[in-house]
Write an enzyme that holds these catalytic residues in place. Structure first.
Site, mmCIF file in Angstrom:
data_model
loop_
_atom_site.group_PDB
_atom_site.id
_atom_site.type_symbol
_atom_site.label_atom_id
_atom_site.label_comp_id
_atom_site.label_asym_id
_atom_site.label_seq_id
_atom_site.Cartn_x
_atom_site.Cartn_y
_atom_site.Cartn_z
ATOM 1 C CG ASN A 266 2.028 5.214 0.134
ATOM 2 O OD1 ASN A 266 1.523 5.346 1.248
ATOM 3 N ND2 ASN A 266 2.259 6.245 -0.643
ATOM 4 C CB CYS A 268 4.988 8.729 2.288
ATOM 5 S SG CYS A 268 6.573 8.993 1.494
ATOM 6 C CD GLU A 270 1.200 9.064 0.410
ATOM 7 O OE1 GLU A 270 1.571 9.013 -0.769
ATOM 8 O OE2 GLU A 270 1.956 8.822 1.377
#
Length: 775
Positions: A266, A268, A270
């Site tokens: 995704n 970001c 994580e």
């Protein structure tokens, strides 16, 4: 009634999470109403919803459990939005039709509020043959530009700008162009980019071996592995991107390695996800679970943590059933595996409350122990859910327990899974929590250190004025409340003074008990040497991290936050940002969206738009563009604030329906900027700087480079007449056609835009492209 511990917390709630009617009337009158709305919506799928609504509400109270922003803003609203934060989209086919079908799916997903990740490694490299059309491929970077343009046009649900992650394998023939793509400050601004680094590549780097760049089995070039690694490091050193994702390590440690392969994350980072995978996020607020903070018995309340984690897992599992999904493939993927991402926030605050210095061996051991406790409770809660509601549909006990991640899990947990199954395939993750951490009273974000103990935030008010307010870290404020003016102990460290390798140590400690991955930014000083910078990434690899993202202030992205000269109160000033989401690379402490954004000034635009009175004063102007049969009529209405007129809204009308879509879009965007207040004169210069590649026109003895520049000129003259600005802006950039006399010419070709339309055999035909109005 709960009182917010800081003005910024209440403002974030009101702006981002408070349910309001379309006219702005608040539905959630208090934050308790917001919690009740979330609890009721997530309990609705239970057999006994009333019981679970109360338990869910209790978990939300006092900001102890913080669902991700999509859930907080969307649950129980009845709106057609997804409660999942982000998605990894389907594998991009290496065909024109497949690529644009993937683009369509991305647009639909972002429209409902989801950030997206894509692996562009599947697109053939630039210069490769395109069979059947006798042409060369333009390469994946050209299609990334198309995605970037799409993202710019879509404002996702809840006024969140879409966020995207692009990945590319380290052996793709176009990897060098991918690495340097964002050195251009105007390119791919809506993307975070990361290189998928494989285990063989890292071995080649360490051994100083050659490295093949390959597509579909064909070796296009061979390079020195260390040279390619250094290119990644140099770009990241200079421009903060690309990030690095250790993709083989991710797949080896995946509980679901038996039924999926991961190639992207995704926005970001994580949540490494398979095609059409979705991330469902929430965070345990560790700062609210410390007993006797700063006292002799300071410690994490293990019993409270266990109870809170178990309730949070159940809430998050229910969201899988309660949420809408932009695409049916995403719903099928989510319900087949029921993966969730329960993480933490407030870690740094919790550590200082028990007297541990972030980055120390003691803090790393505490972090590992706390994350282990969370993972254990989450897995056992999911086993209980499996007994009650059934395991996830693709659960295979033998293969699941044989996965790399499960080898280190407690024996009793493994035994429980073997006997009863498990409801959720993956359970833990650490997401960026910039916005929800502010909402929870400015607790430290995720597993990040405190960026600054206090900073001064500039807020733009409705009347255009600016005010300043101090924003204090939650733990620092608690220290002040307990200890008064006593100086902060040495274990109160912040990101400005923390050595980069201490960041790595903390990320590695947390990663041992995190199923998915961690959104973590390693702040590096501007004067760090390049060799020391490279050591950070090698340490992340050596210590078992799944990825690494650093941030060093640079000319392209600027500084995330600007810290003022040290004062007694350790005050810093924000140069703000987010955020896609996400909301990240780099982690943005003042992130108001959850998605990644870039610094863009010294004001946090947190004020609401100016309210519109019933009547407004205005003027309408006529603009006749020489090559158009119909004039444009531009209406500019003003609002009076403090005795001064300022532009409030713009309307553009014309009988020429060819321009309808873009004129409506333009007026809405300009009006939205005007209603935010402040100095909006930049709109004029932006419009006047637009040049039409087909050439401009002479109007009233002056060369105007485009019809948009003409509109900008009208708005500028209106601003001068009403006294909003003093005079005409400085000169424009030169247009190469400006010195060419505007000779008489016909209409522009509607196909290619050229001015070569001629009457041929009784039909208007373009001599440039062959387009004919007769078909």
């Amino acid at each position: 009634m709960t009182r917010f511990s800081a003005p910024i917390a209440e403002q974030i709630w009101d702006m981002k999470y408070r349910l309001k009617d379309a006219d702005g009337t608040a539905v959630d009158t208090t934050v308790e109403d917001t919690w009740r709305r979330i609890a009721r919506a997530t309990a609705a799928v239970e057999k006994d919803p009333a019981i679970w609504e109360e338990r869910f509400f209790a978990a939300l109270e006092d900001f102890r459990y913080l669902p991700a922003g999509r859930i907080t803003a969307g649950a129980g609203t009845g709106r057609s939005v997804t409660l999942f934060n982000c998605f990894v989209m389907g594998t991009i086919p290496d065909s024109m039709s497949g690529i644009f079908e993937a683009l369509r799916e991305a647009a639909l997903t972002m429209q409902q509020g989801g950030g997206i990740g894509y692996d562009f490694s599947t697109i053939r490299p630039r210069g490769a043959d395109v069979k059947g059309v006798a042409a060369d491929a333009s390469g994946p970077l050209s299609f990334m530009d198309v995605w970037d343009a799409m993202c710019r046009t879509i404002m996702s649900a809840g006024s969140r700008r879409g966020a995207m992650m692009a990945t590319m394998r380290c052996d793709h023939p176009d990897i060098e162009d991918f690495i340097t793509a964002k050195s251009d400050p105007a390119r791919l601004r809506n993307f975070n980019v990361s290189v998928l680094v494989t285990d063989p590549f890292m071995a080649a780097v360490k051994a100083d071996n050659a490295w093949d760049l390959v597509f579909e089995g064909k070796v296009h070039r061979t390079v020195r592995a260390r040279d390619l690694w250094d290119a990644i490091m140099r770009s990241t050193f200079d421009f903060a991107e690309p990030g690095v994702i250790f993709i083989d390590r991710i797949n080896a440690a995946n509980n679901l390695g038996y039924c999926e392969t991961i190639a992207a994350t995704n926005p970001c980072g994580e949540q490494p996800l398979p095609p059409y995978g979705a991330c469902l996020l929430g965070s345990i607020n560790l700062a609210r679970l410390i007993r006797d903070p700063f006292g002799p018995a300071a410690a994490l309340d293990d019993g409270a943590l266990d109870d809170l984690v178990r309730v949070a897992v159940r809430m998050m599992d229910n969201v899988v059933d309660a949420s809408r999904f932009p695409l049916p493939q995403q719903e099928l993927e989510a319900k087949n595996k029921r993966r969730i991402g329960l993480g933490v926030t407030g870690l740094a605050d919790a550590l200082v409350m028990v007297g541990a210095r972030y980055g120390s061996d003691e803090a790393a051991l505490l972090t590992e122990r706390w994350m282990h406790a969370i993972a254990r409770s989450a897995y056992l809660a999911s086993v209980d859910l499996a007994q009650e509601k059934g395991a996830f549909p693709l659960f295979d006990a033998e293969k699941f327990l044989a996965s790399g991640a499960m080898q280190g899990m407690d024996a009793d947990v493994r035994a429980a899974i073997a006997e009863h199954g498990i409801r959720n395939a993956l359970l833990t993750s650490v997401a960026p929590t910039g916005t929800i951490s502010l909402y929870a009273g400015n607790v430290s974000s995720g597993i990040e250190p405190v960026f600054a103990h206090a900073y001064t935030r500039k807020v733009l008010q409705k009347d255009g004025s600016r005010t300043e307010e101090e924003v204090v870290d939650y733990a620092v404020q608690m220290w002040r409340d307990k200890k008064g003016d006593a100086p902060l102990p040495e274990y109160f460290v912040n990101a400005q003074t923390l050595p980069p390798l201490d960041h790595v140590k903390m990320q590695a400690a947390a990663q041992k008990w995190v199923d998915s991955s961690i959104s973590k930014t390693i702040n590096c000083p501007e004067d760090i040497s390049f060799d020391d910078f490279k050591d950070v990434y090698m340490a992340a690899w050596d210590q078992g991290c799944k990825g690494c993202t650093t941030y060093r202030p640079n000319a392209v992205t600027g500084s995330v936050l600007t810290v003022s000269e040290p004062k007694a109160t350790d005050t810093a000033a924000i140069s703000p940002t987010d955020a896609n989401g996400q909301e990240a690379a780099p982690e943005l402490v003042a992130n108001l969206d959850g998605a990644p954004q870039r610094p863009h000034g010294d004001v946090v635009y947190i004020a609401e738009p100016l309210d519109r009175p019933q009547t407004l004063e205005g003027n309408t102007y006529k603009v006749k563009w020489p090559d158009s049969e119909h004039a444009l009529y531009i209406t500019i209405n003003d609002i009076v604030i403090g005795g001064h007129r300022r532009p409030f809204e713009v309307f553009i009308n014309s009988k020429n329906m060819e321009h309808f879509a873009w004129t409506v879009a333009l007026t809405r965007m300009i009006s939205a900027v005007f209603r935010r207040g402040g100095d909006v004169s930049f709109v004029v210069e932006e419009l006047k700087a637009v040049f039409d590649p087909r050439g401009g026109a002479w109007m009233q003895g002056k060369y105007i480079p485009s019809i948009l520049a003409a509109i900008g000129g009208v708005i500028e003259r209106h601003m001068i007449v009403t006294g909003f600005i003093e005079g005409e802006g400085m000169g424009l950039k030169s247009d190469p056609r400006a010195d060419i006399a505007a000779a008489p010419r016909g209409k522009a070709c509607s196909s290619c835009g050229g001015y070569e339309m001629r009457m041929i055999e009784g039909c208007m035909t373009c001599a440039s492209c062959g387009f004919s109005k007769c078909g």
